[in-house]
Enzyme design. Structure first.
Site, PDB file in Angstrom:
ATOM      1  N   ARG A   1      43.954 -20.958 -26.842  1.00 54.67           N
ATOM      2  CA  ARG A   1      45.002 -21.994 -26.919  1.00 54.67           C
ATOM      3  C   ARG A   1      44.710 -23.124 -25.924  1.00 54.67           C
ATOM      4  O   ARG A   1      44.546 -22.867 -24.732  1.00 54.67           O
ATOM      5  CB  ARG A   1      46.361 -21.344 -26.613  1.00 54.67           C
ATOM      6  CG  ARG A   1      47.522 -22.296 -26.484  1.00 54.67           C
ATOM      7  CD  ARG A   1      47.950 -22.820 -27.817  1.00 54.67           C
ATOM      8  NE  ARG A   1      49.140 -23.665 -27.689  1.00 54.67           N
ATOM      9  CZ  ARG A   1      49.563 -24.468 -28.644  1.00 54.67           C
ATOM     10  NH1 ARG A   1      48.924 -24.530 -29.801  1.00 54.67           N
ATOM     11  NH2 ARG A   1      50.642 -25.199 -28.466  1.00 54.67           N
TER      12      ARG A   1
ATOM     13  N   GLU B   1      57.987  15.113 -20.514  1.00 58.32           N
ATOM     14  CA  GLU B   1      58.275  13.844 -21.201  1.00 58.32           C
ATOM     15  C   GLU B   1      58.029  12.647 -20.281  1.00 58.32           C
ATOM     16  O   GLU B   1      57.408  11.666 -20.670  1.00 58.32           O
ATOM     17  CB  GLU B   1      59.727  13.847 -21.713  1.00 58.32           C
ATOM     18  CG  GLU B   1      60.058  12.599 -22.527  1.00 58.32           C
ATOM     19  CD  GLU B   1      61.386  12.699 -23.249  1.00 58.32           C
ATOM     20  OE1 GLU B   1      61.502  13.527 -24.174  1.00 58.32           O
ATOM     21  OE2 GLU B   1      62.317  11.938 -22.889  1.00 58.32           O
TER      22      GLU B   1
ATOM     23  N   GLN C   1      46.223 -22.176 -13.318  1.00 57.55           N
ATOM     24  CA  GLN C   1      46.495 -21.047 -12.418  1.00 57.55           C
ATOM     25  C   GLN C   1      47.838 -20.374 -12.733  1.00 57.55           C
ATOM     26  O   GLN C   1      47.970 -19.160 -12.611  1.00 57.55           O
ATOM     27  CB  GLN C   1      46.489 -21.547 -10.976  1.00 57.55           C
ATOM     28  CG  GLN C   1      46.283 -20.435  -9.981  1.00 57.55           C
ATOM     29  CD  GLN C   1      46.236 -20.964  -8.560  1.00 57.55           C
ATOM     30  OE1 GLN C   1      47.250 -21.446  -8.052  1.00 57.55           O
ATOM     31  NE2 GLN C   1      45.090 -20.897  -7.943  1.00 57.55           N
TER      32      GLN C   1
END
Ligand code: FAD
Length: 377
Positions: A266, A240, A277
């Site tokens: 955007r 798992e 940055q």
């Protein structure tokens, strides 16, 4: 060292990605368990990825299994369904396959592999979470049966499960060697399954409590020898912790692709925000975190397949992937601004679905303990 995927692995990745986008993603928004989607995933092979073909599975090794789960996580935001499939496969079907008597394997594994039966594992209790040696659950031998008393918590798939792998103490004074594992089915007298509990994230993965009161389980339903419960559990957790977290690699890739697009489109201050940055470095760090976690996970799965001692590699991978997934969820929200917290936009879901990953399959602190122990600390 060869970083190439074989043609078969590459083809399976693409096919899984396409299937997840086409058949799972359209239902993902509901954040509720959907049996039809589960069944379709079962037909695809998701519920039996790491089960040998002679038992009805796809017969994949751990590395390929993790890679397929990565494709699913990339193709759909329904991580709850994928988490349920992972818990079913790694913590119920695999340990039964590896440790149960052949008749029980024959009886259960083909249906579990196809997903026509749903599996769950019940270790955690209200008083025993990280410390799995302190189970209050008891199993007492009585003739050809065991009589079980148990109060189990946070059991993934409990409300929908047909097969529970339940851990109980058979010999309290034997510590690690005092636990045993049993298959319990909901139709056995004395079994009660609690209602599904609401939780943050992984909404399509129902979980709840399991109560056993004087529950008589035939001895042939014991999985592994008496006293081997901890070994059975550890082997299931190795699968798992290594493979299941592939779903989060896929989710992080999806988030990364989304934030790159958003940062290019955007505009603020008359420039795409990706030109700042402060934005681009956050995205660069997302990429770095994803790639590092991915390499650790692939290596852990590869070591598991090679049957090398992989405890350290698996803990490092589980820790890295789950903590990266939480950070990636936070970054995706920050980079989308206000939109990041709007439920309808679906960005915040990534964080919600990641939060539990640092808790289940052994918490981050438990992984750090295992890493420290491997270093001799
Ligand atoms: C979504 C989800 C699905 C789950 N599915 C299943 C399931 O299918 N079956 C199942 O059996 N369980 C399941 N669990 C339970 C899960 O395994 C436990 O929540 C986990 O092991 C932690 O146990 P706990 O919640 O009791 O926390 P605790 O063990 O009480 O831990 C609380 C805090 O203390 C810390 N802590 C505890 N011990 C130490 C230590 N020695 N060193 C440092 N820190 C420590 C922990 O890291 C944690 O931060 C699930 C949990 C979640 C959230």
């Amino acid at each position: 060292m060869d970083f190439n995927w074989s043609p078969n692995q590459a083809e399976l990745f693409e096919r899984s990605l396409e299937f997840a986008k086409r058949r799972v993603e359209p239902h993902a928004k509901a954040e509720q368990f959907n049996l039809d989607v589960w069944n379709e995933c079962g037909e695809f092979g998701l519920t039996g990825l790491a089960i040998p073909t002679e038992h009805g599975g796809l017969g994949l090794d751990a590395l390929t299994t993790a890679r397929v789960l990565e494709a699913f996580g990339q193709g759909t935001c329904d991580l709850g369904l994928l988490f349920s499939a992972g818990a079913h496969l790694f913590a119920c079907a695999r340990p039964i396959l590896e440790h149960a008597e052949p008749e029980l394997v024959e009886q259960l594994i083909p249906a579990l592999a196809r997903g026509t039966k749903i599996g769950a594992n019940a270790m955690t209790e209200p008083g025993a979470g990280s410390d799995t040696q302190q189970l209050a659950a008891r199993a007492v031998r009585d003739g050809d049966d065991y009589v079980l008393q148990a109060d189990k918590a946070f059991v993934t798939n409990a409300p929908i499960a047909d097969v529970f792998l339940v851990y109980a103490t058979t010999e309290p004074s034997h510590g690690y060697l005092g636990l045993s594992a049993f298959v319990v089915t909901p139709d056995m007298p004395g079994v009660r399954v609690g209602a599904a509990m609401a939780k943050v994230g992984l909404g399509s993965s129902p979980f709840g409590s399991l109560y056993l009161e004087d529950c008589r389980v035939p001895a042939r339903y014991r999985v592994g020898p008496e006293g081997a419960g901890s070994r059975v559990f550890q082997s299931s957790m190795a699968w798992e912790r290594a493979c299941l977290f592939g779903i989060y690699l896929g989710a992080m890739q999806r988030q990364l692709d989304a934030v790159v697009s958003h940062a290019l489109e955007r505009k603020q201050f008359r420039r795409p925000i990706g030109k700042f940055q402060g934005v681009s470095h956050r995205i660069a760090d997302m990429q770095l975190r994803l790639e590092s976690a991915r390499m650790l996970l692939y290596r852990a799965c590869w070591m598991h397949d090679q049957q090398r001692d992989s405890v350290l590699a698996i803990s490092l991978a589980k820790l890295a992937v789950s903590e990266a997934a939480v950070q990636s969820g936070l970054d995706a929200i920050q980079l989308h601004g206000g939109l990041g917290v709007v439920a309808e936009a679906g960005i915040e879901r990534g964080l919600r679905d990641a939060l539990a990953s640092t808790v289940f399959s052994g918490t981050s602190e438990i992984q750090r303990n295992l890493i420290a122990r491997a270093l001799g600390l």
